[in-house]
Design an enzyme around this catalytic site. Structure first.
Site, PDB file in Angstrom:
ATOM      1  N   ASP A  58      61.785  10.205 -31.216  1.00 26.10           N
ATOM      2  CA  ASP A  58      62.226   8.806 -31.269  1.00 26.10           C
ATOM      3  C   ASP A  58      63.449   8.578 -30.378  1.00 26.10           C
ATOM      4  OD1 ASP A  58      62.088   6.177 -32.168  1.00 26.10           O
ATOM      5  OD2 ASP A  58      61.941   6.729 -34.286  1.00 26.10           O
ATOM      6  N   GLU A  62      59.748   5.691 -27.447  1.00 24.30           N
ATOM      7  CA  GLU A  62      60.922   5.062 -26.824  1.00 24.30           C
ATOM      8  C   GLU A  62      60.743   3.561 -26.762  1.00 24.30           C
ATOM      9  OE1 GLU A  62      62.366   3.805 -22.747  1.00 24.30           O
ATOM     10  OE2 GLU A  62      60.461   3.802 -23.773  1.00 24.30           O
ATOM     11  N   TRP A  63      59.647   3.094 -27.415  1.00 22.35           N
ATOM     12  CA  TRP A  63      59.358   1.672 -27.639  1.00 22.35           C
ATOM     13  C   TRP A  63      59.120   0.868 -26.355  1.00 22.35           C
ATOM     14  CZ3 TRP A  63      64.830   2.160 -29.735  1.00 22.35           C
ATOM     15  CH2 TRP A  63      64.856   3.023 -30.836  1.00 22.35           C
ATOM     16  N   GLY A  64      58.922   1.555 -25.237  1.00 19.85           N
ATOM     17  CA  GLY A  64      58.695   0.823 -23.985  1.00 19.85           C
ATOM     18  C   GLY A  64      59.974   0.310 -23.348  1.00 19.85           C
ATOM     19  N   ASN A 118      62.354   1.565 -21.530  1.00 21.02           N
ATOM     20  CA  ASN A 118      62.632   1.946 -20.139  1.00 21.02           C
ATOM     21  C   ASN A 118      61.341   2.165 -19.354  1.00 21.02           C
ATOM     22  OD1 ASN A 118      65.765   2.500 -20.093  1.00 21.02           O
ATOM     23  ND2 ASN A 118      64.977   3.376 -21.990  1.00 21.02           N
ATOM     24  N   ASP A 147      57.911  -1.592 -33.141  1.00 22.58           N
ATOM     25  CA  ASP A 147      57.050  -1.126 -34.237  1.00 22.58           C
ATOM     26  C   ASP A 147      55.971  -2.136 -34.641  1.00 22.58           C
ATOM     27  OD1 ASP A 147      58.756   0.990 -34.150  1.00 22.58           O
ATOM     28  OD2 ASP A 147      59.431   0.843 -36.228  1.00 22.58           O
TER      29      ASP A 147
END
Ligand code: GLA
Length: 396
Positions: free
Chosen positions: A156, A189-191, A193, A211
């Protein structure tokens, strides 16, 4: 003389080009992991921090008994909250109350049933639930995971401070490679970067969004998304996915109670079309036969696991209705007719939209009713209920 001056840059160029090629073609054993999107189960969506070895064991048993293992699910992943601290030499400490037998015993339990074991950590100093992250302990943690028999790491991006994302994930990738065990690496990394630009060759899958939420089209202030919003955010990322490296629109909410059965079927259909990792996120021990039938639908799973590894793309957008197509290895196409609106609508696909000539005759198979719906020439049209998808395979 002129000739000699020219010769030097040419030589330099040759050397640079060949060393760049050598670097990019370096083959690591872990590259062979995830030739098709990973399939498994993760504790987070349903259980959050309420994890324990009993839950993991019972989930593994249910994965086998329900037929999910036979349908292709293999990873059982403990998300956040299994870790409580570090000992005096920095070794990660497992919550001994919730995991009294320890992680090695749990890995053995899963392996004995033909399943694989996954854990979660974080590239920063703390996980998203405030547990110890792996920052500064990358190699030590990777060695610990290998000694337990871990097969999968979800990593994460909370508490990352000023860390560089690519460098942070590359560091853990190198640590996993050096651990002596093949470990599938899930970048979470949730997009933030644009990991699709750099994460192929580092991770086997990378999250593309915040999420997922257990709803069709809700949004949360902190960045959570319903199914159709996540779907919208996948447009344009298709070419970055392929065997060994997948866009990850987040884990499944199928069976968690916030959507209708029809909505869950559509959610599962679209994740299959996206060549998304299929990580179930519900309570496998208590799921209804209806939910189980969604998760083990082999016709739909075959679309997701197709060896060509193409991510499906949206080929038509009429507002509430959309058409998505995915090229499959045998030359056929999976096509999703999606109705995002609340009332039934007729949705059509024409052959040229999926790369076929208009005069071609093809067999159309409905992947939810498991029935051939006949031969069609040029187009196929279906009435799609509200918040639902019809999923067909078109074979010339
Ligand atoms: C983040 C991740 C989730 C989950 C939680 C755990 O929000 O995106 O998938 O792992 O952390 O705290």
């Amino acid at each position: 003389m002129r000739h000699r001056i020219l010769a030097i840059p040419v030589l330099l160029l040759t050397i640079t080009a060949s060393s760049a090629t050598a670097q990019s073609t370096t083959v690591r054993p872990s590259d062979a992991l995830a030739p098709t999107p990973p399939m498994g189960w993760n504790s987070w969506n349903k259980f959050a921090c309420d994890v324990s070895e009993q839950l993991i064991r019972e989930t593994a048993d249910a994965m086998v008994a329900s037929g999910m293992k036979d349908a292709g699910y293999q990873y059982v992943v403990i998300d956040d909250c299994w870790q409580v601290g570090r000992d005096s030499v920095g070794n990660i400490l497992v919550d001994a109350e919730r995991f009294p037998s320890g992680m090695k015993a749990l890995a053995d339990y899963l392996h004995a049933r033909g399943l694989k074991f996954g854990v979660y950590s974080d590239a920063g100093t703390k996980t998203c639930q405030g547990r110890p992250g792996s920052r500064g302990y990358e190699y030590q943690d990777a060695r610990t995971y290998a000694s337990w028999g871990v097969d999968y790491l979800k990593y994460d991006w909370c508490s990352h401070g000023t860390q560089n994302a690519e460098a942070s994930y590359r560091l853990m990738r190198d640590a996993l490679d050096a651990s002596g065990r093949l470990i599938t690496f899930s970048i979470c990394e949730w997009g933030s970067n644009k990991p699709w630009l750099w994460a192929g060759g580092i991770g086997h899958l990378w999250r593309t969004t915040g999420d997922i939420q257990d709803c069709w089209d809700c949004k949360r202030d902190w960045g959570g998304f319903g199914v159709v919003h996540i779907l919208d955010l996948q447009v344009g990322l298709e070419s970055y996915a392929g065997p060994g490296h997948w866009n990850d629109p987040d884990m499944l909410e199928v069976g968690n109670g916030g959507m209708t059965t029809e909505e869950y079927r559509a959610h599962f259909s679209m994740w299959a079309m996206l060549a998304a990792p299929l990580m179930a996120g519900n309570d496998l021990r208590t799921m209804t036969p209806e939910i189980r039938d969604i998760l083990v639908n082999r016709d739909v799973i075959a679309v997701n696991q197709d060896p060509l590894g193409r991510q499906g793309r949206k080929v038509r957008d009429d507002g509430d209705t959309e058409v998505w197509a995915k090229e499959l290895a045998d030359g056929s196409r999976a096509v999703a007719l999606l109705n995002r609106g609340a009332t039934p609508a007729a949705v059509a696909v024409s052959w040229p939209e999926v790369g076929y000539t208009a005069g071609l005759e093809a067999t159309v198979r409905d992947l939810w009713t498991h029935a051939d719906v006949g031969k069609a020439r040029g187009r196929y049209v279906a009435t799609v209920p509200g918040h639902a998808a019809v999923l067909v395979r078109i074979t010339p």
